[in-house]
Design an enzyme around this catalytic site. Structure first.
Site, PDB file in Angstrom:
ATOM      1  N   LYS A 254       0.934  -1.033  -0.041  1.00  0.00           N
ATOM      2  CA  LYS A 254      -0.027  -0.034   0.048  1.00  0.00           C
ATOM      3  C   LYS A 254       0.926   1.070   0.045  1.00  0.00           C
ATOM      4  O   LYS A 254       1.874   1.373   0.774  1.00  0.00           O
ATOM      5  CB  LYS A 254      -0.999   0.127   1.195  1.00  0.00           C
ATOM      6  CG  LYS A 254      -2.134  -0.946   1.156  1.00  0.00           C
ATOM      7  CD  LYS A 254      -3.033  -0.498   2.096  1.00  0.00           C
ATOM      8  CE  LYS A 254      -4.251  -1.654   2.174  1.00  0.00           C
ATOM      9  NZ  LYS A 254      -5.004  -1.227   0.910  1.00  0.00           N
ATOM     10  N   GLU A 325      -6.853  -8.961  -0.787  1.00  0.00           N
ATOM     11  CA  GLU A 325      -6.716 -10.106  -0.175  1.00  0.00           C
ATOM     12  C   GLU A 325      -8.149 -10.524   0.522  1.00  0.00           C
ATOM     13  O   GLU A 325      -8.235 -11.751   0.929  1.00  0.00           O
ATOM     14  CB  GLU A 325      -5.432  -9.876   0.811  1.00  0.00           C
ATOM     15  CG  GLU A 325      -6.058  -9.368   2.149  1.00  0.00           C
ATOM     16  CD  GLU A 325      -6.324  -7.927   1.863  1.00  0.00           C
ATOM     17  OE1 GLU A 325      -6.020  -7.184   0.938  1.00  0.00           O
ATOM     18  OE2 GLU A 325      -7.148  -7.450   2.832  1.00  0.00           O
ATOM     19  N   ARG A 327     -11.179 -10.540  -0.200  1.00  0.00           N
ATOM     20  CA  ARG A 327     -12.120 -11.512  -1.132  1.00  0.00           C
ATOM     21  C   ARG A 327     -11.598 -12.998  -0.945  1.00  0.00           C
ATOM     22  O   ARG A 327     -12.351 -13.947  -1.175  1.00  0.00           O
ATOM     23  CB  ARG A 327     -12.265 -10.916  -2.450  1.00  0.00           C
ATOM     24  CG  ARG A 327     -11.072 -11.131  -3.253  1.00  0.00           C
ATOM     25  CD  ARG A 327     -11.111  -9.808  -4.474  1.00  0.00           C
ATOM     26  NE  ARG A 327     -11.150  -8.482  -3.961  1.00  0.00           N
ATOM     27  CZ  ARG A 327     -11.250  -7.461  -4.912  1.00  0.00           C
ATOM     28  NH1 ARG A 327     -11.619  -7.729  -6.242  1.00  0.00           N
ATOM     29  NH2 ARG A 327     -10.978  -6.378  -4.450  1.00  0.00           N
TER      30      ARG A 327
HETATM   31  N1  BES Z   1      -8.407  -3.361   3.158  1.00  0.00           N
HETATM   32  C1  BES Z   1      -8.638  -2.827   1.826  1.00  0.00           C
HETATM   33  C2  BES Z   1      -9.883  -2.105   1.887  1.00  0.00           C
HETATM   34  C3  BES Z   1      -9.862  -0.853   2.746  1.00  0.00           C
HETATM   35  C4  BES Z   1      -9.870   0.438   2.285  1.00  0.00           C
HETATM   36  C5  BES Z   1     -10.313  -0.929   3.940  1.00  0.00           C
HETATM   37  C6  BES Z   1      -9.850   1.610   2.986  1.00  0.00           C
HETATM   38  C7  BES Z   1     -10.395  -0.005   4.745  1.00  0.00           C
HETATM   39  C8  BES Z   1     -10.499   1.246   4.077  1.00  0.00           C
HETATM   40  C9  BES Z   1      -8.561  -4.113   1.020  1.00  0.00           C
HETATM   41  O1  BES Z   1      -8.031  -4.967   1.059  1.00  0.00           O
HETATM   42  C10 BES Z   1      -7.821  -3.228  -0.355  1.00  0.00           C
HETATM   43  O2  BES Z   1      -6.792  -3.111  -0.363  1.00  0.00           O
HETATM   44  N2  BES Z   1      -8.667  -3.269  -1.473  1.00  0.00           N
HETATM   45  C11 BES Z   1      -8.012  -2.654  -2.445  1.00  0.00           C
HETATM   46  C12 BES Z   1      -8.287  -3.628  -3.840  1.00  0.00           C
HETATM   47  C13 BES Z   1      -7.956  -3.385  -5.168  1.00  0.00           C
HETATM   48  C14 BES Z   1      -6.264  -3.591  -4.874  1.00  0.00           C
HETATM   49  C15 BES Z   1      -8.351  -4.298  -6.236  1.00  0.00           C
HETATM   50  C16 BES Z   1      -8.790  -1.262  -2.901  1.00  0.00           C
HETATM   51  O3  BES Z   1     -10.014  -1.070  -2.536  1.00  0.00           O
HETATM   52  O4  BES Z   1      -8.162  -0.536  -3.360  1.00  0.00           O
HETATM   53 ZN    ZN Z   2      -7.883  -5.708   2.954  1.00  0.00          ZN
HETATM   54 ZN    ZN Z   3      -5.975  -5.169   0.697  1.00  0.00          ZN
END
Ligand code: BES
Ligand code: ZN
Ligand code: ZN
Length: 473
Positions: A254, A325, A327
């Site tokens: 991230k 991850e 999902r």
């Molecule tokens: N844990 C995150 C989603 C999230 C975002 C939770 C903000 C809480 C606050 C999730 O695992 C994630 O990283 N999702 C990505 C998916 C993408 C890489 C397809 C996202 O939403 O950017």
């Molecule tokens: Zn996540």
């Molecule tokens: Zn994630």
């Protein structure tokens, strides 16, 4: 918190909490209680205001309620008083229940007062909240008997406080094992069975997709299964909650917002809190819940983009992005639950996508389901208690987003659009066409900013919503 209902205030000294419905700033009739009056010019019950009067050895806290009150506002008003007026809450506190209050309003007020004891400073030297003093007993001045509402309000808040703790504590405290231990303890205390699959057992039964996410972490993944089976149960409900104790993004590390990712088990935290509450309230429904708990870390052993992994239901998954991850762990959670327990209705809850936050902001969770009746019931239950949901589409036209050339399915479309929907389509793939399944993406509402702290923190979104939904069945 202990409570006692009282019918008169003779000889009382201490703090009186006096909720007041809004009158009029120009009213010539002052607000009056217990021989103490306040001119409307300075206080007339406007929502989110309060006024303190010290008189006859009592601190009178007049609390403005506004004209009309929804459940959540009422709860927040009382949480604010308990949390921010600690200095005037001594050993003797009376809550005055207005004659107009019904039992739901008493429940909300009590719940708010209990939530107000929460302190985010888990690792600081803190003074204990006066309500948490072992000898403290909140006195409730009321003409009617509100025993059930009071007890229920306390149970709701206690479950939400547990979820606050689980979500707000950092990932070096709340590890997958910590969540598993919490479930075992809660199961013993409230009466539900708990089974935990560690790495060995999960490997043996083929929870491959779940294990792939955790394989880069030093902390052993824990697949937590809870089953609440009351003697006479009306219907069987299944729950699954995302339990990523920290989401670094994995090798797709991230680049923004990582500091908040201890919240990535908030869906799992909501399921754990809901299990406590459902069992504590002895609801007459069988509820089986799964929290696949692990950490998404960066390591030589981590899974990598382009890997093809297996899953519990035998489908292969192409990994496009290791940050998608949630999902993957939910896929195995859902297939395991549906195959082995066959619940009549299944709900999963997860901080799944940034896309749901971009779409709906911080006001409501995103709801996905093909079952209109389930959608209505979930939304209505949420509206009743101030945890709102808004439905987004699950049309098959979005299915192509998760079609892979090399495997049965892929974990991300690779496109910066409709991310919450394609994530939901991915989950749907693992529900074996279950007729009554709903997915709640709570990334925008499980962890947020409010008046109670400087940093983002847990909201326990889902604990009451899921419980209310089951109660309303
Ligand atoms: N844990 C995150 C989603 C999230 C975002 C939770 C903000 C809480 C606050 C999730 O695992 C994630 O990283 N999702 C990505 C998916 C993408 C890489 C397809 C996202 O939403 O950017
Ligand atoms: Zn996540
Ligand atoms: Zn994630």
């Amino acid at each position: 918190m202990k409570t006692k209902q009282i019918q008169n205030l003779d000889g009382f000294t201490g703090t009186l909490l006096i909720p007041v419905f809004e009158t009029n700033s120009k009213s010539i009739v002052p607000i009056e209680f217990h021989g103490t009056s306040v001119a409307s010019k300075v206080f007339y019950g406007k929502k989110d205001t309060h006024y303190l009067v010290e008189k006859y050895d009592c601190t009178h806290v007049f609390i403005g309620l506004g004209k009309e009150l929804d459940y959540k506002s009422l709860k927040t008003i009382f949480r604010r008083i308990a949390s921010k007026q600690k200095d005037v809450l001594g050993e003797n506190v009376v809550l005055v229940v207005p004659n107009e209050f019904n039992s739901t309003q008493v429940e909300a007020a009590i719940s708010g007062l209990v939530l107000g004891t929460y302190n985010l400073g888990h690792f600081k030297k803190n003074e204990i909240h006066p309500f948490l003093n072992p000898n403290f007993e909140l006195q409730i001045f009321t003409k009617k008997d509100f025993d059930d509402a009071i007890t229920k309000g306390i149970k709701i808040a206690n479950a939400q406080l547990e979820t606050f703790n689980l979500v707000d504590l950092p990932s070096n405290t709340v590890t997958p094992k910590y969540l598993a231990d919490w479930a075992i303890e809660a199961g013993k205390k409230y009466g539900f069975s708990v089974e935990i699959f560690g790495k060995e057992k999960a490997t043996e039964i083929g929870l491959h997709s779940f294990l792939a996410v955790g394989q880069g972490s030093e902390r052993e993944p824990q697949f937590i299964i809870m089953d609440y089976q009351p003697e006479k149960s009306k219907k069987h409900i299944g729950l699954v909650g995302k339990g990523i104790t920290f989401d670094t993004g994995g090798l797709n590390i991230k680049t923004a917002g990582m500091v908040h990712m201890k919240c990535d088990m908030a869906g799992g935290g909501a399921v754990l809190g809901a299990m406590q509450l459902i069992a504590d309230l002895k609801l007459p429904y069988r509820v089986t819940a799964i929290v696949p708990a692990c950490e998404n870390s960066v390591d030589a052993k981590s899974f990598v983009p382009s890997d093809v992994i297996n899953s519990y239901n035998g489908s292969t998954i192409e990994i496009i992005d290791t940050d998608a991850e949630g999902r993957l762990v939910l896929a195995d959670g859902l297939s395991y639950l549906i195959k082995n327990f066959k619940p009549e209705t299944v709900i999963d809850i997860a901080t799944l996508t940034g896309s749901s936050v971009a779409t709906l902001g911080y006001e409501c969770g995103a709801l996905f389901t093909n079952d209109d009746d389930l959608s209505k019931k979930l939304q209505q239950s949420g509206d009743e208690i101030g945890e709102r949901l808004w439905q987004l589409p699950l049309w098959d036209s979005y299915k192509s987003d998760i079609e892979s050339d090399i495997a049965d399915v892929k974990n991300y479309s690779g496109k910066p659009v409709a991310g919450a929907i394609s994530a939901a389509k991915f989950l749907e793939y693992f529900t074996n066409d279950h007729k009554s399944w709903a997915h709640l993406d709570v990334a925008g509402v499980a962890f947020g900013d409010d008046e109670f702290a400087k940093t983002k923190h847990a909201t326990a979104f889902g604990v009451h919503l899921i419980t209310k939904f089951i109660e309303n069945l």
